[in-house]
Design an enzyme around this catalytic site. Structure first.
Site, PDB file in Angstrom:
ATOM      1  N   CYS A  12      -9.084 -22.835   2.803  1.00 12.37           N
ATOM      2  CA  CYS A  12     -10.428 -23.381   2.911  1.00 12.37           C
ATOM      3  C   CYS A  12     -11.364 -22.234   3.293  1.00 12.37           C
ATOM      4  CB  CYS A  12     -10.482 -24.490   3.961  1.00 12.37           C
ATOM      5  SG  CYS A  12     -10.150 -23.898   5.640  1.00 12.37           S
ATOM      6  N   HIS A  40      -2.099 -20.707  10.741  1.00 18.45           N
ATOM      7  CA  HIS A  40      -0.715 -21.202  10.777  1.00 18.45           C
ATOM      8  C   HIS A  40       0.033 -20.811   9.506  1.00 18.45           C
ATOM      9  CE1 HIS A  40      -0.862 -23.191  14.536  1.00 18.45           C
ATOM     10  NE2 HIS A  40      -1.743 -24.106  14.190  1.00 18.45           N
ATOM     11  N   HIS A  73      -8.836 -21.094  14.922  1.00 11.41           N
ATOM     12  CA  HIS A  73      -8.841 -22.359  15.666  1.00 11.41           C
ATOM     13  C   HIS A  73      -9.784 -22.336  16.864  1.00 11.41           C
ATOM     14  CE1 HIS A  73      -4.733 -22.194  13.765  1.00 11.41           C
ATOM     15  NE2 HIS A  73      -5.212 -23.316  13.280  1.00 11.41           N
ATOM     16  N   CYS A  95     -13.409 -20.663  12.830  1.00  4.73           N
ATOM     17  CA  CYS A  95     -13.909 -21.405  11.665  1.00  4.73           C
ATOM     18  C   CYS A  95     -15.258 -22.045  12.019  1.00  4.73           C
ATOM     19  CB  CYS A  95     -12.903 -22.496  11.274  1.00  4.73           C
ATOM     20  SG  CYS A  95     -13.532 -23.672  10.052  1.00  4.73           S
ATOM     21  N   GLU A 125      -6.651 -25.847  17.942  1.00  2.00           N
ATOM     22  CA  GLU A 125      -8.062 -26.194  17.703  1.00  2.00           C
ATOM     23  C   GLU A 125      -8.523 -27.259  18.699  1.00  2.00           C
ATOM     24  OE1 GLU A 125     -10.641 -28.906  14.656  1.00  2.00           O
ATOM     25  OE2 GLU A 125      -9.075 -27.672  13.750  1.00  2.00           O
ATOM     26  N   THR A 161     -11.004 -31.019  13.005  1.00  2.00           N
ATOM     27  CA  THR A 161     -11.506 -30.774  11.641  1.00  2.00           C
ATOM     28  C   THR A 161     -10.471 -31.043  10.565  1.00  2.00           C
ATOM     29  OG1 THR A 161     -10.902 -28.418  11.738  1.00  2.00           O
ATOM     30  CG2 THR A 161     -13.117 -29.036  12.500  1.00  2.00           C
ATOM     31  N   CYS A 190     -13.462 -31.520   8.479  1.00  2.00           N
ATOM     32  CA  CYS A 190     -13.889 -30.539   7.478  1.00  2.00           C
ATOM     33  C   CYS A 190     -13.952 -31.198   6.102  1.00  2.00           C
ATOM     34  CB  CYS A 190     -12.905 -29.371   7.469  1.00  2.00           C
ATOM     35  SG  CYS A 190     -13.225 -28.161   6.187  1.00  2.00           S
ATOM     36  N   ASN A 220      -2.610 -29.471   9.142  1.00  2.00           N
ATOM     37  CA  ASN A 220      -3.169 -30.050   7.914  1.00  2.00           C
ATOM     38  C   ASN A 220      -2.123 -30.116   6.812  1.00  2.00           C
ATOM     39  OD1 ASN A 220      -3.699 -27.697   5.820  1.00  2.00           O
ATOM     40  ND2 ASN A 220      -4.277 -26.872   7.818  1.00  2.00           N
TER      41      ASN A 220
END
Length: 684
Positions: A12, A40, A73, A95, A125, A161, A190, A220
């Site tokens: 992303c 990660h 994060h 981010c 995060e 996010t 996000c 994610n």
């Protein structure tokens, strides 16, 4: 076989920005390291280390003058302060979406909202966002966590996010139901995460196998796997192409690939190429070696459906066909609505008298034969909970409905009629097709008998419901008491003795009236303070809800007592009546009763006075009734008045003496003289 990529996958914007910053630092020979893994993905972390950008776990590992690279994060505000105090340069790769979530969490806290971060508790995060939320910040990861959130009245909700949107909506709904109040909801998920999840879902609908690429610790990526696996059960998570297993792709005609936000494009391309180069010919040959015979149970995956039934692949050169009647007791339309391509199915090979390219199979028979193998035994006196589905009613010609046939733990069980509900059931047909929470109370594997019951569960639910109602009622009562006490404390600060207030009668008691003079503060008007007329009763003065004017006589905060008086706000009728008389007035009075020290006489219908025994006659007497008679009317002079004490003193003797003096003056013609040593007459 066809291999397709999800429309949105991989890096992303936030991750790409962090990676670019770190790689640029490596190219420029910056003396520094990341504080914790930048993203990660262990492969990329290893690449950065080769470029001179190490990964430190703590600021204490840095030396003054080095550069600390803040991970994507994010970190808490104290980390920035500590880094500056250590003389470190800062390269912030947080981010932007995470930075926004941190900002929103701080704004919620500063505005007086209880900050609630919805996300994974152990995710870096979420930990960073909690740091910005302050000491009152709370993390909620599941619906169960919402019950531990303290009641605040104002709630600021911020989402991780990369959290799954559907889970967030369910948690938010639970929060709003259990914690009513004002909500400030910051949907900081996000947009790229949302698009990636949606693209993965759409791709999974088309595929019989899905590969999800990403770090094992990537949240994610795990969310992506959960999403696609709910649609395509034949889904797998790998970090690199080396983990791919050819056996995963047997029977698959379309393979899908998606990747988490921390997965570099290089790893996606390597996996795609590896799958393209797999020797599917060898895999197909291996399928020919599968042995098929009637009665054998196989495991396959749904390929397609038509009017004849459901077709499955199971590693054989021919597909299997399961007619709808051999799938379940539902209609073909109902079955089609619940079955998806890629679903795993266990079926039993059936005998067939017709030549066909498909192997006829039965899911029902396979389930019947194998289900009992998975049923756990039950010790005597024990029981376990289970969700059962009611299949039909079981009737007896003599007794009518004796119970329900239920599907439980993959087998058919029995629920006696007396165990269906705590109350008498008139119509058992209403339960057919329903799923019910029950308990297994008997298992006989030899006889293949399983008995279920709802009685104890329903009793427990009823008891829990009653307890919840009682607790809610008690909570409301305690809240009412607390609010009332607060109002009372405020009222005690304002109330003043000697002041007059308008209050409302709240209760009529035998001994007086309870009157609320301020919100939360109630005092007592005792019977003696109702009226100047002692015969008046509380119910004669006012009704409940009626306004009355009262004077505060005394306030005892320690004993929580406020003494009030209605009488004190009114003029004493005795004084009004007595004020028409003056000292020196000579009146005709009536003797109404005798006392040891004198006689009580009536001045008029409302006022009485005392003629002391010494003021009755010129000579000494022992008792008033030696001279006077009850009801006798005599002339008396008022010689003293005390309106506050309600006392009027009169003299009969003085009137008689004055009359004698007047008569003597008249006889003497107004000249000064003396008749005796005891009487002197002064001429005017």
């Amino acid at each position: 076989m066809e291999i397709i990529l999800a429309e949105t996958l991989g890096f992303c914007y936030g991750v790409k920005r962090a990676v670019d910053l770190a790689q640029e630092a490596g190219k420029n020979k910056v003396n520094g390291a990341t504080l914790g893994p930048l993203i990660h993905n262990p492969q990329l972390i290893a690449e950065l280390a080769k470029q001179g950008i190490a990964c430190y776990d703590d600021l204490s590992q840095f030396k003054p003058g080095q550069t600390v690279i803040i991970r994507s994060h994010g970190v808490g505000p104290e980390t920035y302060e500590n880094a500056k105090a250590l003389g470190l340069d800062i390269l912030d790769a947080t981010c932007p979406n995470v930075r926004l979530a941190q900002k929103k969490a701080k704004e919620c806290a500063d505005a007086g909202y209880l900050p609630i971060i919805v996300g994974e508790k152990n995710h870096p995060e979420v930990k960073s966002i909690l740091k910005w939320a302050g000491k009152n910040g709370i993390c909620v990861e599941t619906i169960e966590d919402t019950f531990n959130v303290p009641q605040s009245g104002r709630y600021g909700v911020v989402i991780q996010t990369t959290f799954e949107l559907a889970k967030f909506e369910a948690i938010l709904k639970s929060l709003q139901e259990t914690h009513p109040g004002e909500y400030r909801v910051e949907r900081t998920i996000c947009l790229a995460t949302s698009k990636r999840q949606q693209a993965a879902v759409e791709m999974a609908k088309q595929c019989s196998t899905v590969i999800v690429i990403g770090g094992k610790s990537s949240a994610n990526t795990r969310h992506l796997l959960d999403l696609v696996k709910s649609i395509c059960p034949n889904s797998y998570h790998v970090e690199t192409y080396a983990e791919l297993d050819p056996a995963w792709f047997k029977g698959s005609n379309k393979i899908g690939i998606t990747a988490g936000a921390s997965t570099p494009d290089r790893l996606i391309k390597e996996a795609y190429k590896a799958m393209e180069e797999m020797n599917f010919e060898q895999m197909l040959n291996a399928m020919e070696e599968v042995e098929v015979f009637p009665g054998k149970t196989i495991v396959g995956h749904v390929e397609t459906m038509d009017n004849d039934g459901i077709y499955v692949s199971f590693g054989y050169r021919h597909e299997g066909l399961i007619p709808y009647a051999e799938w379940s007791n539902q209609t073909p339309e109902e079955i089609q609505a619940t079955v998806k391509v890629g679903d795993e199915v266990e079926a039993q090979v059936m005998k067939s008298n017709t030549k066909t390219e498909f192997v006829r199979m039965s899911k029902i028979k396979a389930e019947r034969d194998s289900a009992w193998k998975s049923v756990a035994p039950l010790a005597e006196g024990e029981k376990r909970t289970a969700t059962v589905k009611v299949l039909r009613t079981i009737k007896n010609k003599a007794k009518g409905t004796v119970g329900l046939a239920v599907s439980v733990e993959g087998v058919e069980g029995f629920m006696p009629a007396s165990h269906v509900n705590l109350k008498r059931v008139e119509d058992f047909e209403q339960y057919v097709g329903q799923e019910l929470e029950a308990e297994i109370i008997e298992v006989d594997l030899d006889k293949k008998r399983i008995v279920t019951s709802r009685r104890d569960l329903l009793k427990a639910e009823a008891a829990a419901s009653k307890k919840a109602r009682e607790e809610a009622r008690e909570a409301r009562h305690q809240q009412y008491l607390a609010e009332r006490q607060a109002k009372k404390e405020a009222a005690y600060e304002q109330v003043e003795e000697g002041q007059v207030y308008t209050g409302v009668v709240k209760k009529i008691a035998e001994f007086g009236l309870f009157v609320e003079i301020m919100d939360g503060l109630t005092g007592l008007v005792h019977n003696t303070e109702l009226s100047w007329d002692r015969k008046v009763k509380p119910e004669d003065v006012a009704e409940v809800g009626q306004e009355v004017t009262v004077l505060v006589k005394s306030v005892d905060r320690d004993k929580d007592r406020v003494a009030l008086s209605i009488k004190a706000t009114q003029e004493d009728p005795w004084k009004v009546e007595a004020s028409q008389f003056n000292v020196g007035d000579i009146l005709e009075v009536e003797v109404v009763r005798f006392l040891q020290f004198g006689a009580i006489v009536k001045l008029n219908d409302k006022i009485e006075g005392l003629v002391h025994i010494s003021e009755i006659a010129p000579q000494r007497i022992e008792k008033a009734d030696d001279v006077l008679e009850m009801g006798q009317k005599v002339m008396a002079e008022i010689i003293k008045m005390d309106l506050d004490a309600k006392k009027i003193g009169l003299s009969i003797n003085k009137v008689n003496k004055d009359a004698e003096k007047a008569e003597m003056r008249s006889f003497m013609g107004g000249k000064k003289g003396s008749l005796s040593q005891s009487i002197e007459i002064e001429a005017k």
